[in-house]
Design a protein around this motif. Structure first.
Motif: not given
Length: 128
Positions: A6-12, A119-124
């Motif tokens: 859960s502590n991973y974030k993603f850029a576009t 992660f979920d937003s990134y995958v979406a």
């Protein structure tokens, strides 16, 4: 796509950021990005002490298919680079979220993490 903590974030732009909880983050490219690139043959690492600016290029990953810029997802100072990638760039393919990290950055502005996707937003975003 593997599950990540859960502590991973993603850029576009497909970079991931792991908050180390001490004012630093670890940065790499996503599993999706390495999959699109194919077999990684070279990673141009930044230098320790380099200053990153969010959304600006700070590294380069070359594969048998293409070369791709890696953009800093946050602003700060490079405090470590993954020198193992000099001899074994394929680690990015084998372990993009663990051993295949590119750099560690001391955050200039921790609030920048809030603008990154979970992660979920990134995958979406990959499906849109």
């Amino acid at each position: 796509m593997s599950s990540v903590e859960s502590n991973y974030k993603f850029a576009t732009t497909h970079e991931w950021v792991k908050d180390n909880g001490d004012g630093t983050v670890t940065v790499g490219i996503s599993e999706h990005a390495q999959g699109l690139l194919g077999d990684v043959v070279f990673v141009e690492l930044p230098e320790e002490g380099d200053v990153t600016v969010a959304t600006e290029n700070f590294s380069l990953v070359e594969s048998v298919k293409a070369a791709s810029d890696v953009y800093a997802p946050v602003s700060g100072v490079i405090i470590a680079v993954n020198e193992a990638l000099d001899d074994s760039p394929e680690i990015v393919n084998d372990s993009p979220f663990e051993d295949g990290w590119i750099a560690k950055i001391k955050l200039e502005n921790p609030q920048e993490l809030e603008s990154l996707m979970n992660f979920d937003s990134y995958v979406a975003s990959l499906d849109s």
